[in-house]
Write a protein that holds these residues in place. Structure first.
Motif, mmCIF file in Angstrom:
data_model
loop_
_atom_site.group_PDB
_atom_site.id
_atom_site.type_symbol
_atom_site.label_atom_id
_atom_site.label_comp_id
_atom_site.label_asym_id
_atom_site.label_seq_id
_atom_site.Cartn_x
_atom_site.Cartn_y
_atom_site.Cartn_z
ATOM 1 N N LYS A 36 -19.680 18.641 7.467
ATOM 2 C CA LYS A 36 -18.387 17.862 6.980
ATOM 3 C C LYS A 36 -17.752 17.907 5.685
ATOM 4 N N TYR A 37 -16.321 17.627 5.168
ATOM 5 C CA TYR A 37 -16.088 18.229 4.768
ATOM 6 C C TYR A 37 -15.780 17.482 3.647
ATOM 7 N N VAL A 38 -15.952 17.063 1.839
ATOM 8 C CA VAL A 38 -15.459 16.806 1.333
ATOM 9 C C VAL A 38 -14.089 17.314 0.001
ATOM 10 N N VAL A 39 -12.880 15.967 -0.412
ATOM 11 C CA VAL A 39 -12.040 17.000 -0.930
ATOM 12 C C VAL A 39 -11.700 15.147 -1.232
ATOM 13 N N THR A 40 -10.883 16.451 -2.817
ATOM 14 C CA THR A 40 -10.734 15.107 -4.364
ATOM 15 C C THR A 40 -9.340 15.131 -4.785
ATOM 16 N N PRO A 41 -8.367 13.931 -4.025
ATOM 17 C CA PRO A 41 -6.959 14.058 -4.416
ATOM 18 C C PRO A 41 -7.487 13.374 -6.244
ATOM 19 N N ASN A 42 -5.909 14.156 -7.247
ATOM 20 C CA ASN A 42 -5.744 13.849 -7.770
ATOM 21 C C ASN A 42 -4.337 13.934 -7.663
ATOM 22 N N VAL A 43 -3.261 13.591 -8.605
ATOM 23 C CA VAL A 43 -1.826 13.972 -9.198
ATOM 24 C C VAL A 43 -0.935 14.934 -8.254
ATOM 25 N N ASP A 44 -1.942 16.548 -8.384
ATOM 26 C CA ASP A 44 -1.094 17.070 -7.570
ATOM 27 C C ASP A 44 -1.228 17.585 -6.230
ATOM 28 N N HIS A 45 -2.549 16.626 -5.708
ATOM 29 C CA HIS A 45 -2.699 16.159 -4.039
ATOM 30 C C HIS A 45 -1.915 15.193 -3.565
ATOM 31 N N VAL A 237 5.652 17.961 -12.903
ATOM 32 C CA VAL A 237 6.192 18.221 -11.670
ATOM 33 C C VAL A 237 5.650 16.716 -11.516
ATOM 34 N N GLY A 238 4.267 16.385 -11.954
ATOM 35 C CA GLY A 238 3.456 14.977 -11.287
ATOM 36 C C GLY A 238 3.609 14.102 -11.774
ATOM 37 N N ALA A 239 4.290 14.679 -13.410
ATOM 38 C CA ALA A 239 4.373 13.243 -14.568
ATOM 39 C C ALA A 239 5.864 12.732 -13.499
ATOM 40 N N ILE A 240 6.396 13.437 -13.569
ATOM 41 C CA ILE A 240 8.135 12.929 -12.344
ATOM 42 C C ILE A 240 7.210 12.139 -11.658
ATOM 43 N N VAL A 241 6.603 12.183 -10.127
ATOM 44 C CA VAL A 241 7.063 12.547 -9.224
ATOM 45 C C VAL A 241 6.204 11.190 -8.763
ATOM 46 N N PHE A 242 4.320 11.635 -9.395
ATOM 47 C CA PHE A 242 3.980 10.452 -9.478
ATOM 48 C C PHE A 242 3.953 9.088 -9.234
ATOM 49 N N PRO A 243 4.508 8.572 -10.883
ATOM 50 C CA PRO A 243 5.099 7.194 -11.111
ATOM 51 C C PRO A 243 6.345 6.986 -9.664
ATOM 52 N N LYS A 244 6.916 7.447 -9.187
ATOM 53 C CA LYS A 244 7.387 7.097 -8.167
ATOM 54 C C LYS A 244 7.350 7.028 -6.412
ATOM 55 N N LEU A 245 6.306 8.278 -6.478
ATOM 56 C CA LEU A 245 5.486 7.295 -5.808
ATOM 57 C C LEU A 245 4.381 6.044 -5.358
ATOM 58 N N LEU A 246 3.643 5.891 -6.981
ATOM 59 C CA LEU A 246 3.121 4.679 -7.129
ATOM 60 C C LEU A 246 4.317 3.543 -7.404
ATOM 61 N N ILE A 247 5.372 3.279 -7.754
ATOM 62 C CA ILE A 247 6.583 2.601 -7.498
ATOM 63 C C ILE A 247 6.705 1.919 -5.527
ATOM 64 N N LYS A 248 6.989 3.050 -5.340
ATOM 65 C CA LYS A 248 6.873 3.465 -3.539
ATOM 66 C C LYS A 248 5.888 2.525 -2.723
ATOM 67 N N GLU A 249 4.246 2.797 -3.527
ATOM 68 C CA GLU A 249 3.369 1.768 -2.876
ATOM 69 C C GLU A 249 3.640 0.855 -3.043
ATOM 70 N N TRP A 250 3.368 -0.035 -4.398
ATOM 71 C CA TRP A 250 3.573 -0.959 -5.376
ATOM 72 C C TRP A 250 4.578 -1.709 -4.410
ATOM 73 N N LEU A 251 5.982 -1.677 -3.830
ATOM 74 C CA LEU A 251 7.082 -2.728 -2.825
ATOM 75 C C LEU A 251 6.496 -2.170 -2.003
ATOM 76 N N LYS A 252 5.774 -1.037 -0.841
ATOM 77 C CA LYS A 252 5.199 -1.565 0.079
ATOM 78 C C LYS A 252 4.401 -2.532 0.505
ATOM 79 N N ASP A 253 3.500 -2.748 -0.847
ATOM 80 C CA ASP A 253 2.545 -3.250 -0.055
ATOM 81 C C ASP A 253 2.620 -5.433 -0.418
#
Length: 253
Positions: A36-45, A237-253
Motif C-alpha cells: 500500500k503506497y502513500v502520497v503527500t500532495p503539496n502545491v507543486d504536486h 510557478v506554484g505561487a502563480i498557478v496554484f491560486p488560479k487552480l483554487l479559483i477554478k475549483e471554487w467556481l466549479k463547486d
C-alpha cells in the motif's frame, strides 16, 4: 477509507497525524505484503497533476493521500472541505519510527533514494534514535534509472530480498510516485511512503526549517533559501498557478 474529500481532481484523506499513524501501524503490523503506497500532495504536486497523466494515475491508485503543505489545507478550508492538518512526509516517517519505538515493535525499513552515502548516514541516525527500527536495505539509484527496466527489476529484487516492512522512497516528485505505481506489483513490502527529501533530513544532510516556520507554513521559504537554484522556479510557478487552480475549483463547486 471513506473519510475523504475530492479536491483538485484527486481524493485526499481527512486524517490527523495520529489518525494516519494508526492506519499505518495497522498496515505495518497486520497487513499483507501487497504494498500500500502513500502520497503527500503539496502545491507543486497539485500544479503538476494538471498536465501529468502518469502522476494522476499514481494518485488514483494510492492507498493513502494526505496533505503536505499549509496551502493545500487552507484551500480545503476555503472550499468548505476542511482537512484537519498537514501531514508532511518529513514528519510522517520519524513519527512512524517513534510510534514503533514507544510500543517496542520491530520495524524493518528500506531506504531508496538520496545521493550516495546519505542513506548510510540516515541509517546510523535512525538506529541511534529508534533502536527498534532496522534498516535492512539502502540504495541510491543511478540518475535516469527509471528509464532502465532491467535496473528497476534489480531494485525491486533488492527490496524483496531485504524482507522490509516499510519502503521509504526519496526520489522527488513526480518520479517517486510514478515509479512506485508502475512497480508496486513487484514490491512485497507492506507500505511504501513517497516522501521526497526525508532521507536527507534523517541524515542531517539538509536542515529542516525551524519549528516556528513549519507551524506558520513557511517551511517552503526555508527550503527555497537553502536550495535556491533547484527550488526557486518551482515555488515561483506554484505561487502563480496554484491560486488560479483554487479559483477554478471554487467556481466549479
Amino acid at each position: 477509507m471513506s473519510n475523504s474529500i475530492e479536491m483538485f481532481g484527486i481524493t485526499i484523506h481527512k486524517f490527523s497525524m495520529n489518525g494516519a499513524l494508526d492506519v499505518l501501524q495497522e498496515w505495518l503490523q497486520f497487513g499483507s505484503n501487497d504494498c500500500k503506497y502513500v502520497v503527500t500532495p503539496n502545491v507543486d504536486h497539485i500544479v503538476q497533476l494538471e498536465n501529468n497523466a502518469a502522476l494522476k494515475q499514481a494518485y488514483n491508485h494510492a492507498a493513502m493521500v494526505v496533505a503536505d503543505g499549509k496551502p493545500v489545507v487552507l484551500a480545503s478550508r476555503l472550499l468548505g472541505k476542511a482537512l484537519p492538518e498537514t501531514i508532511p512526509g518529513s514528519d510522517l516517517v520519524p513519527n512512524i519510527f517513534t510510534r514503533f519505538q514507544q510500543k517496542k515493535l520491530p520495524l524493518k525499513v528500506y531506504l531508496l533514494g538520496a545521493m550516495p552515502g546519505v542513506g548510510e548516514i540516515a541509517a546510523a541516525n535512525i538506529k541511534a534514535q529508534w533502536p527498534v527500527v532496522d534498516v535492512v536495505g539502502i540504495l541510491s539509484p543511478d540518475f535516469g534509472f527509471e528509464k532502465d527496466s532491467e535496473y528497476c527489476d534489480r531494485i525491486c529484487k533488492s527490496i524483496a530480498d531485504s524482507n522490509a516492512d516499510l519502503l521509504v522512497i526519496g526520489l522527488g516528485a513526480p518520479k517517486q510516485e510514478i515509479w512506485v505505481e508502475k512497480h508496486v506489483h513487484k514490491l512485497p513490502v507492506k507500505v511504501a511512503l513517497c516522501v521526497g527529501a526525508t532521507i536527507d533530513f534523517l541524515a542531517g544532510n539538509k536542515p529542516r526549517a525551524p519549528m516556528w516556520m513549519r507551524k506558520v507554513g513557511l517551511e517552503w521559504l526555508h527550503r527555497m533559501c537553502s536550495e535556491p537554484k533547484r527550488l526557486a522556479r518551482r515555488y515561483m510557478v506554484g505561487a502563480i498557478v496554484f491560486p488560479k487552480l483554487l479559483i477554478k475549483e471554487w467556481l466549479k463547486d
